[in-house]
Design an enzyme around this catalytic site. Structure first.
Site, mmCIF file in Angstrom:
data_model
loop_
_atom_site.group_PDB
_atom_site.id
_atom_site.type_symbol
_atom_site.label_atom_id
_atom_site.label_comp_id
_atom_site.label_asym_id
_atom_site.label_seq_id
_atom_site.Cartn_x
_atom_site.Cartn_y
_atom_site.Cartn_z
ATOM 1 N N ARG A 83 0.921 -1.165 -0.146
ATOM 2 C CA ARG A 83 -0.059 -0.054 -0.231
ATOM 3 C C ARG A 83 0.978 1.107 -0.209
ATOM 4 O O ARG A 83 1.739 1.412 0.755
ATOM 5 C CB ARG A 83 -0.984 -0.047 1.169
ATOM 6 C CG ARG A 83 -2.082 -1.031 1.257
ATOM 7 C CD ARG A 83 -3.053 -0.785 0.270
ATOM 8 N NE ARG A 83 -4.417 -1.615 0.532
ATOM 9 C CZ ARG A 83 -4.288 -2.809 -0.125
ATOM 10 N NH1 ARG A 83 -3.482 -3.224 -1.130
ATOM 11 N NH2 ARG A 83 -5.642 -3.386 0.156
ATOM 12 N N GLU A 135 -2.794 8.080 -8.038
ATOM 13 C CA GLU A 135 -2.817 7.065 -9.125
ATOM 14 C C GLU A 135 -3.951 7.690 -10.125
ATOM 15 O O GLU A 135 -5.110 7.633 -9.669
ATOM 16 C CB GLU A 135 -2.930 5.632 -8.717
ATOM 17 C CG GLU A 135 -1.879 5.055 -7.761
ATOM 18 C CD GLU A 135 -2.043 3.901 -7.194
ATOM 19 O OE1 GLU A 135 -3.114 3.178 -7.529
ATOM 20 O OE2 GLU A 135 -1.382 3.207 -6.360
ATOM 21 N N HIS A 192 0.434 -0.256 -10.077
ATOM 22 C CA HIS A 192 -0.445 -1.078 -9.385
ATOM 23 C C HIS A 192 -0.976 -2.112 -9.895
ATOM 24 O O HIS A 192 -2.214 -2.391 -9.997
ATOM 25 C CB HIS A 192 -1.656 0.057 -8.805
ATOM 26 C CG HIS A 192 -2.228 -0.361 -7.524
ATOM 27 N ND1 HIS A 192 -2.872 0.539 -6.672
ATOM 28 C CD2 HIS A 192 -2.128 -1.577 -6.909
ATOM 29 C CE1 HIS A 192 -3.234 -0.152 -5.552
ATOM 30 N NE2 HIS A 192 -3.054 -1.350 -5.489
#
Length: 346
Positions: free
Chosen positions: A258, A287, A306
Site C-alpha cells: 500500500r 494514481e 499498481h
C-alpha cells in the site's frame, strides 16, 4: 438467506456468480450486481480514494443500494460498505471482503451494529509474492532500465548502481510484514540463497531459516527491504524519513503493498540524494501518477502501475475461497472468526 455480491471490473458478474453459486445448494439466494466503471483505471482511482479516506469517500448508486433490507450478507471486493450502506441493510448479519484488507468497510460501525466482517486472507498472496520477486530482480539488475534504453536505441550499460550490482545469493533481505505474502517471498528468497530476516509484531511462532527482528534492526542490516504489512492508521508511514535514514546506502526498498505504508515524499528525497541505491514501487499516493511528479524523473527506481495482485487466478479464485468459508460457517464450523470480533450468526 439472501446474499448480495457486488462485482466490478476485476471480478465481473459471471466470475462472481460462478464462485458463489454453490452456496445456493445450501439455501443461500445469490444476487450479483455490478459496480460500473468505464475501465479498470477508473475503478482503481475510486479504490485509492477509499483506501486513503475510508468507505465514506465514494458513494454507491441508488441502483446498487435498492432493496438492501432483504439481504443478510453483502460480498464485495472494492465496493465501499459505508455507514449509509449498513443503515440501509437493516437485516445485515455479515460483510465479506474478497481480499485481505478491509479499508472499504466501515468496520467500527459494523461492530456497533453487531455485523460480522470477514476478509479473504491470502487470496492474491502468490500473485503479489511472484511480482515482488520480479520487481527485486528488475531493480537490482537494471532490467527495466535496460529494456527502456534499448527500445529508445541506446545501448546502455552505465546505471545508478553500476558500482554495486548484487546477486541475491548471500544478501540479507528484510521482509516488513510476515503474513501470507511475506512467508511466500521468504521461501523464494531462500531458494536464491538469501539470508532472510523479518519484522512483524503480530507474527507468532517460527519460520525455518527466518529470524524475526525489530524494525530498526531489519532496516540497518538489510541489503533489500520489501514491504508487506497491512495498512492501518497505526502503520501509516511506517517507513518515513527516520526509517529510510537507517538503511544502508546501497540498499533497495520495494513496496508492492500500500502506498501509505511508505512516505512517498521522503522516499523520493532519499533517492534524489542517493541516501539509498534504489527502489521498486507498484503503489502511489496519487494514481495515475501526475505528469509533474518528481518520482517520474528518478533514474534509480523501477515503477509499475499498481498491478502486483492483478492475475486472473487471484481474481477468479477469491469468490470460491470466501464461499468455502461461508459454507463452513453455515455448516457449523467453530474455528472461523470475524476480523472485527463480532460473533458470526447466520
Amino acid at each position: 438467506m439472501n446474499l448480495l455480491a457486488i462485482a466490478d471490473n476485476f471480478i465481473d458478474e459471471e466470475t462472481m456468480y460462478n464462485g458463489l453459486k454453490d452456496l445456493e445448494k445450501i439455501g443461500v439466494n445469490v444476487e450479483v450486481r455490478n459496480w460500473y466503471h468505464e475501465n479498470q483505471e477508473a475503478l482503481q482511482r475510486d479504490n485509492l480514494l477509499i483506501e486513503q479516506n475510508g468507505p465514506e469517500a465514494v458513494e454507491l448508486s441508488d441502483e446498487l443500494l435498492k432493496d438492501l433490507d432483504k439481504f443478510h450478507m453483502i460480498i464485495v471486493q472494492f465496493a465501499p460498505v459505508s455507514k449509509k450502506v449498513i443503515d440501509k441493510a437493516k437485516n445485515l448479519k455479515l460483510i465479506g471482503v474478497l481480499r485481505g484488507g478491509v479499508e472499504n468497510v466501515a468496520i467500527d460501525y459494523a461492530r456497533e451494529k453487531n455485523i460480522a466482517v470477514l476478509n479473504t486472507p491470502g487470496r492474491n498472496a502468490r500473485a503479489v509474492a511472484e511480482f515482488t520477486m520480479g520487481m527485486i530482480l528488475s531493480e537490482v539488475r537494471n532490467i527495466a532500465r535496460s529494456h527502456y534504453s534499448l527500445k529508445n536505441n541506446e545501448w546502455r550499460k552505465d546505471f545508478p548502481n553500476s558500482s554495486y550490482v548484487p546477486e541475491l545469493n548471500g544478501k540479507t533481505v528484510g521482509i516488513v510484514g510476515f503474513g501470507h505474502i511475506g512467508q511466500l517471498i521468504a521461501g523464494y528468497l531462500k531458494a536464491f540463497g538469501s539470508k532472510v530476516i523479518a519484522y512483524d509484531p503480530f507474527f507468532k511462532g517460527e519460520f525455518e531459516g527466518v529470524k524475526i527482528v525489530d524494525l530498526d534492526t531489519l532496516l540497518k542490516q538489510s541489503d533489500l527491504v520489501t514491504i508487506h504489512a497491512r495498512y492501518t492508521k497505526d502503520t501509516h508511514h511506517l517507513i518515513d524519513e527516520k526509517e529510510l535514514s537507517l538503511m544502508k546506502e546501497n540498499a533497495v526498498l520495494i513496496n508492492t503493498a500500500r502506498s501509505g505504508l511508505v512516505n512517498q515524499e521522503a522516499l523520493v528525497k532519499a533517492l534524489k540524494e542517493d541516501k539509498i541505491f534504489g527502489a521498486a514501487i507498484d503503489v502511489f499516493d496519487k494514481e495515475p501518477i501526475p505528469e509533474d511528479d518528481e518520482i517520474l524523473k528518478l533514474d534509480n527506481i523501477t515503477i509499475t502501475p499498481h498491478i502486483a495482485g492483478s492475475t486472473k487466478d487471484a481474481f477468479s479464485n477469491s469468490p470460491k475461497i470466501l464461499a468455502n468459508i461461508l459454507k463452513g460457517i453455515i455448516d457449523g464450523e467453530k474455528n472461523i472468526s470475524a476480523i472485527n470480533n463480532v460473533e458470526i450468526r447466520l
